[in-house]
Design a protein around this motif. Structure first.
Motif, PDB file in Angstrom:
ATOM      1  N   HIS A   1       0.737  -1.077   0.138  1.00 37.43           N
ATOM      2  CA  HIS A   1       0.083   0.188  -0.067  1.00 37.43           C
ATOM      3  C   HIS A   1       0.989   1.237   0.072  1.00 37.43           C
ATOM      4  O   HIS A   1       2.094   1.233  -0.122  1.00 37.43           O
ATOM      5  CB  HIS A   1      -1.067  -0.046   1.199  1.00 37.43           C
ATOM      6  CG  HIS A   1      -0.232  -0.154   2.643  1.00 37.43           C
ATOM      7  ND1 HIS A   1       0.371   0.896   3.042  1.00 37.43           N
ATOM      8  CD2 HIS A   1      -0.402  -1.140   3.392  1.00 37.43           C
ATOM      9  CE1 HIS A   1       0.882   0.678   4.117  1.00 37.43           C
ATOM     10  NE2 HIS A   1       0.513  -0.558   4.562  1.00 37.43           N
ATOM     11  N   ALA A   2       0.282   2.461   0.080  1.00 37.43           N
ATOM     12  CA  ALA A   2       0.990   3.670   0.007  1.00 37.43           C
ATOM     13  C   ALA A   2       1.955   3.934   0.958  1.00 37.43           C
ATOM     14  O   ALA A   2       2.986   4.408   0.634  1.00 37.43           O
ATOM     15  CB  ALA A   2      -0.168   4.818   0.218  1.00 37.43           C
TER      16      ALA A   2
ATOM     17  N   GLY B   1       4.856   2.263   0.054  1.00 39.12           N
ATOM     18  CA  GLY B   1       5.550   3.032  -1.062  1.00 39.12           C
ATOM     19  C   GLY B   1       6.489   3.921  -0.637  1.00 39.12           C
ATOM     20  O   GLY B   1       7.579   3.839  -1.317  1.00 39.12           O
TER      21      GLY B   1
ATOM     22  N   THR C   1       4.592  -5.083  -8.509  1.00 36.88           N
ATOM     23  CA  THR C   1       4.385  -3.537  -8.100  1.00 36.88           C
ATOM     24  C   THR C   1       5.676  -2.753  -8.005  1.00 36.88           C
ATOM     25  O   THR C   1       6.022  -1.726  -8.477  1.00 36.88           O
ATOM     26  CB  THR C   1       3.620  -3.515  -6.907  1.00 36.88           C
ATOM     27  OG1 THR C   1       2.535  -3.955  -6.783  1.00 36.88           O
ATOM     28  CG2 THR C   1       3.648  -2.164  -6.237  1.00 36.88           C
TER      29      THR C   1
ATOM     30  N   SER D   1      -3.736   0.453  -3.069  1.00 40.24           N
ATOM     31  CA  SER D   1      -2.617  -0.083  -3.368  1.00 40.24           C
ATOM     32  C   SER D   1      -1.580   0.958  -3.757  1.00 40.24           C
ATOM     33  O   SER D   1      -1.839   1.621  -4.540  1.00 40.24           O
ATOM     34  CB  SER D   1      -2.662  -1.443  -3.978  1.00 40.24           C
ATOM     35  OG  SER D   1      -2.915  -0.957  -5.309  1.00 40.24           O
ATOM     36  N   LEU D   2      -0.321   0.520  -3.683  1.00 38.01           N
ATOM     37  CA  LEU D   2       0.717   1.318  -4.407  1.00 38.01           C
ATOM     38  C   LEU D   2       0.727   1.080  -5.786  1.00 38.01           C
ATOM     39  O   LEU D   2       1.051   2.068  -6.516  1.00 38.01           O
ATOM     40  CB  LEU D   2       2.112   0.929  -3.804  1.00 38.01           C
ATOM     41  CG  LEU D   2       3.411   1.372  -4.697  1.00 38.01           C
ATOM     42  CD1 LEU D   2       3.352   2.678  -4.514  1.00 38.01           C
ATOM     43  CD2 LEU D   2       4.759   0.854  -4.079  1.00 38.01           C
TER      44      LEU D   2
ATOM     45  N   ALA E   1       5.482   9.655  -8.407  1.00 41.82           N
ATOM     46  CA  ALA E   1       5.361   8.770  -7.024  1.00 41.82           C
ATOM     47  C   ALA E   1       6.884   8.635  -6.476  1.00 41.82           C
ATOM     48  O   ALA E   1       6.532   9.354  -5.304  1.00 41.82           O
ATOM     49  CB  ALA E   1       4.908   7.364  -7.305  1.00 41.82           C
TER      50      ALA E   1
ATOM     51  N   TYR F   1       7.573  10.938  -2.986  1.00 41.53           N
ATOM     52  CA  TYR F   1       7.741  10.010  -1.783  1.00 41.53           C
ATOM     53  C   TYR F   1       9.207  10.720  -1.348  1.00 41.53           C
ATOM     54  O   TYR F   1       9.415  10.737   0.136  1.00 41.53           O
ATOM     55  CB  TYR F   1       8.012   8.508  -2.112  1.00 41.53           C
ATOM     56  CG  TYR F   1       6.679   8.063  -1.962  1.00 41.53           C
ATOM     57  CD1 TYR F   1       5.961   8.013  -0.891  1.00 41.53           C
ATOM     58  CD2 TYR F   1       6.259   7.027  -2.923  1.00 41.53           C
ATOM     59  CE1 TYR F   1       4.676   7.509  -0.684  1.00 41.53           C
ATOM     60  CE2 TYR F   1       5.210   6.280  -2.873  1.00 41.53           C
ATOM     61  CZ  TYR F   1       4.254   6.305  -1.745  1.00 41.53           C
ATOM     62  OH  TYR F   1       3.089   5.675  -1.749  1.00 41.53           O
TER      63      TYR F   1
END
Length: 535
Positions: A135-136, A139, A226, A368-369, A381, A385
């Motif tokens: 998930h985020a 990430g 992913t 989800s990522l 992304a 981050y």
RNA sequence: GGGCCCGUAGCUCAGUUGGAUAGAGCGCCGGACUUCGAAUCCGUAGGUCGCACGUUCGAGUCGUGCCGGGCUCACCA
């Protein structure tokens, strides 16, 4: 030679001539906040005034006098200012050497300080359980951990990227039961996994498959895919079950026992972690004979220490409480706890247009990522981050991040790189070939936009070093933004090719453009963000 | 209650061992294309660095105590 070492040498000599003894161990040289204070400044007179018992301004005046009598290379003027600062005003020639340095060293050699000296480091990050999509929050840890690995590699470490798989235990059992229930068209058990993804996975699963093994493999595949989407590839996926199979867990327990690090109480086996700074002792083997998560974890870290001299763990904020017990355990096993670095990443708040996105609803679903990457793209992304320190909580607004507009720094930075490439393409088109750097007259680069770029390039090696030592990739993204700003300014004010630009100036500027491209590509590579030639 | 992280411009955040008048982006307002990509550039405005005390030549930075927010304190993983 670094300009600061150059000035330090001159200062040491002046201090000696001034009769100062002993000489200070460190002489700080920094760029003053204000331009009129010169190019470099030292507070050495202030720093030593107490130990030599003299007024700082008086010491400063004497040093300035000595230095001015025989000024070091590149130095135009030396002044005393404020309470006793010594300011150096430099000719642009010191910056012109930066241009040669960058071009000569290239993308591989520039800003690559050898901090690791070939030592081995194991960077473990994400390590999400193989029973649901990443998930985020993962990430952030993923992009951060990978960037730490990239920084270490650039700084002379031999890096292993590792993902630890908790592939046994009750959570995996519940996962397998939930998957089996979905396969039968039933609701998963109350304490099982309720996310929609399980419905999809159950539909994919062959009738005769073992839900545990098939589900595990499916989750692993999901993780790999992913992470690969954001350019993250692991060297090692380490299985917890392998520790059981190899006997490493029992070995570890025996090892701890032999060091008198455990005791039995209430039918359980405890680690004396309070002996090494933990606030309470921890159960390793429960009274029912099962291991807690901790014992395999200790065995795992023990294994990592056999494979690498230094360990870096990237853990989420919810795990910060485990740091003390793991360090205690490593210490009791005879390892240097300082060689285990645990970095904690604070939480990510996922938003959409200022509204919070539910991280976990009744269904147990999270964004989800994978969905995030599909929505905003891998570069946006990653850059997002990595733009801010992991010490503070991050707000990740999907709508803001996916905007291909000015308020999105990743496009600002990538556009700067694309523009550079565009200039180089234009030069090629016009039949202008870059001459060797030894034939470039760098002294033609006197425009403020040009010297700004050179100053920025000069700073990159130090930024890389700080980012590596402090585990702070956001220093690199900060540099990239500044470099991009310098580039856009240069682009606006300084034509490289065209009327009114002499062939010599074109060559000097082309070299500057190439140096900038090198610098920017180094930074973007450390962030794992693409450096596009056009957008 | 203990531990960890955070509190800096309207918003999002930088600020390497303590340094001079605390920065950037976004947003607001006003400007700039007849040559390399205007996804750009330039300018104006915007601050009790959560509060208080302390350390010293000097504190956003270090120390102590408060205030506010988050995470965490299992024989769960």
């Amino acid at each position: 030679m670094d300009i600061r070492d150059h000035l330090r040498t001159a200062l040491r000599s002046a201090l000696t001539d001034a009769g100062i003894s002993p000489l200070p161990g460190e002489i700080a040289l920094e760029r003053p906040a204000r331009r009129e204070h010169g190019d470099w400044s030292t507070n050495v007179a202030l720093a030593i005034s107490k130990s030599v018992g003299r007024n700082p301004r008086e010491i400063g005046r004497q040093l300035v006098e000595i230095l001015s009598a025989n000024p070091p290379a590149h130095v135009d003027a030396i002044e005393i200012a404020g309470p006793g600062f010594i300011n150096f005003r430099l000719a642009d020639t010191w910056l012109h050497e930066v241009l040669t340095d960058v071009i000569t060293a290239g993308a591989e050699g520039y800003a690559a300080p050898d901090l690791g000296h070939g030592r081995t480091v194991n960077v473990e990050f994400v390590s999400a359980n193989p029973n649901k999509p990443i998930h985020a929050g993962h990430g952030r840890g993923a992009c951060y951990g990978d960037s730490l690995a990239r920084l270490r590699e650039r700084c002379g470490w031999v890096v292993t990227r590792e993902f630890y798989l908790n592939d046994r235990g009750v959570q995996m059992q519940r996962f397998a039961e939930s998957l089996a229930a979905r396969k039968r068209g039933e609701e998963p058990p109350e304490d099982g996994y309720h996310g929609d993804y399980l419905v999809e996975w159950a539909a994919e699963m062959p009738d005769d498959a073992d839900p545990f093994e098939w589900g595990y493999a499916r989750a692993l595949q999901s993780h790999r895919e992913t992470l690969a989407k954001v350019g993250i590839v692991y060297d090692n996926w380490f299985s917890e079950r392998s520790l059981l199979a190899s006997g490493a867990i029992e070995d570890t327990l025996a090892d701890l026992r032999s060091k008198d690090a455990v005791f039995e109480q209430d039918g359980a086996i405890w680690l004396r972690s309070t002996d090494r700074g933990d606030d309470k002792d921890r159960v390793l083997v429960k009274s029912d004979g099962d291991y807690t998560y901790l014992l395999p974890d200790i065995a795992y870290h023990r294994d990592k220490f056999r494979r690498a001299g230094h360990l870096v763990n990237v853990w989420g904020a919810d795990h910060h409480g485990y740091v003390a017990r793991m360090k205690a355990a490593m210490s009791m096993l005879g390892h240097d706890a300082d060689e285990l670095e645990v970095v904690i990443t604070q939480l990510v708040d996922l938003m959409r247009s200022g509204e919070p996105v539910k991280m976990s609803g009744r269904s147990g679903d999270m964004i989800s990522l994978d969905e995030i990457i599909d929505e905003v793209g891998p570069d946006a992304a990653r850059f997002t981050y990595l733009i801010q320190s992991v010490d503070s909580r991050q707000t990740f607004d999907l709508d803001e991040v996916k905007k291909q507009a000015m308020d999105n720094p990743v496009f600002y930075v990538q556009y700067a790189h694309a523009r550079i490439c565009s200039i180089e393409a234009k030069a090629a088109e016009a039949g202008v070939k870059r001459v060797p750097i030894s034939e470039v007259d760098a002294s033609l680069l006197v425009h403020e936009r040009e010297t700004d770029l050179l100053r920025s390039l000069f700073e990159l090696p130090e930024i890389v070093e700080i980012a590596c030592t402090d585990n702070a990739p956001h220093r690199v993204s900060g540099w990239a933004r500044e470099q991009a700003a310098a580039l856009h300014g240069f682009y606006h004010d300084c034509y490289v090719i065209g009327e009114g630009v002499s062939a010599e100036l074109t060559q000097a500027r082309l070299a500057l453009v190439e140096a900038s491209r090198i610098g920017m590509s180094i930074a973007l590579d450390l962030l794992g963000v693409a450096a596009p030639e056009s957008m």
